[in-house]
Design a protein around this motif. Structure first.
Motif: not given
Length: 313
Positions: A49-56, A87-91
């Motif tokens: 698997t490939v994980h894509l992590l988006a922060r900030g 995607v986080a609700p606030g983002a």
């Protein structure tokens, strides 16, 4: 907006916990889980698997390490790559979903281990929500598959249905350490054309057996003269907040050589009886939206459609 961090293989426990919290936050707003069971199991599994992590991505939280978006690309099947994202609700409404989608598709095309020409890319949208439709359409993707969720009121079932298995067939519970490989062989035959269920590996099965919800009493095998012909596997989703616990007909599979005996209906009924015996009031299952035979059979058993997941490609 910075590009998502890319990781391969299992995530560390802390990062996996962040993904689960992100998924739970999205579900509380959307009313449907954004990630299915397999991606959640693959968070910490040694899977391709490939994980894509988006922060900030949210300016108010820039630099605090908060996880605002996540996508997982499953490269297990040769020639294909399937993604799920949240995607986080606030983002939301900042282009983060498209960033994750494009990133997953790029990795699907560039990974040539399964096919020299690259992999066919698909992405799942759980609940078929309008924003997901818009995201897929904007990326030039169209619907290629529908997975129906169907539900039934267990309290309204007749006291006695298709309880008896066909003559000469006995039903017993699954035994851990004995039945894994026979079950996998029959499951692979029963779902030979299914893109996920038909390729359940021993590691996949062991991971599910290790889950807190696993109960061998709800995993029933049908045999004739000691030969496994089919099974029904049930699952219980625990109560959450104001929602009662719900039972699931997790998998019903019958060996092709035993088709036409009425075994599938008998096993489904035994699974429903087991769930009702636990005091549950409702049960659900998933089936392919184009499987008219299965849909008719489940409808006769009292099931009705309650939702749909959509795959775009």
């Amino acid at each position: 907006m910075t590009s998502p961090e890319v990781r391969r293989g299992p995530l560390d426990d802390d990062t996996a916990a962040q993904v689960r919290r992100l998924a739970a936050a999205a579900e509380s707003v959307d009313g449907v889980a954004p990630l299915s069971e397999q991606p959640l199991l693959h968070l910490t599994a040694a899977a391709p698997t490939v994980h894509l992590l988006a922060r900030g991505s949210d300016g108010a939280r820039e630099g605090d390490g908060a996880l605002d978006g996540y996508a997982q690309l499953d490269l297990d099947a040769p020639g294909t790559a399937s993604a799920e994202l949240v995607v986080a609700p606030g983002a939301r409404r900042r282009g983060l979903g498209r960033l994750l989608l494009d990133g997953a598709r790029t990795h699907a095309v560039e990974d040539r281990t399964g096919d020299p020409a690259g992999r066919r890319f698909t992405v799942w949208a759980h609940g078929d929500l309008p924003p997901a439709r818009a995201l897929a359409s904007g990326a030039g993707l169209s619907v290629v598959r529908e997975l129906w969720r169907m539900g039934v009121d267990l309290t309204a079932l007749p006291a006695d249905g298709e309880r008896r298995p066909p003559r000469g067939i006995e039903i017993r519970t699954f035994e851990v350490g004995r039945d894994e490989e026979p079950w996998r062989r029959v499951n692979a035959r029963a779902f030979a054309g299914h893109p996920e269920q038909g390729r359940i590996s021993r590691a996949d099965l062991d991971a599910r057996i290790a889950e807190p919800w696993f109960d061998p009493a709800g995993f029933l095998l049908a045999e004739r003269d000691g030969v496994l012909l089919g099974s029904v596997w049930t699952k219980v989703h625990p109560a959450r907040g104001d929602e009662d616990a719900v039972g699931e007909i997790y998998v019903v599979g019958v060996d092709p050589d035993a088709q036409g005996l009425g075994l599938g209906g008998a096993l489904t009924w035994r699974g429903l009886e087991h769930l009702r015996g636990l005091g549950l009031r409702r049960a659900m299952l998933y089936t392919e939206g184009d499987n008219e035979v299965a849909i008719r059979a489940y409808s006769r058993a009292g099931f009705g459609r309650t939702g749909v997941d959509v795959q775009f490609g």
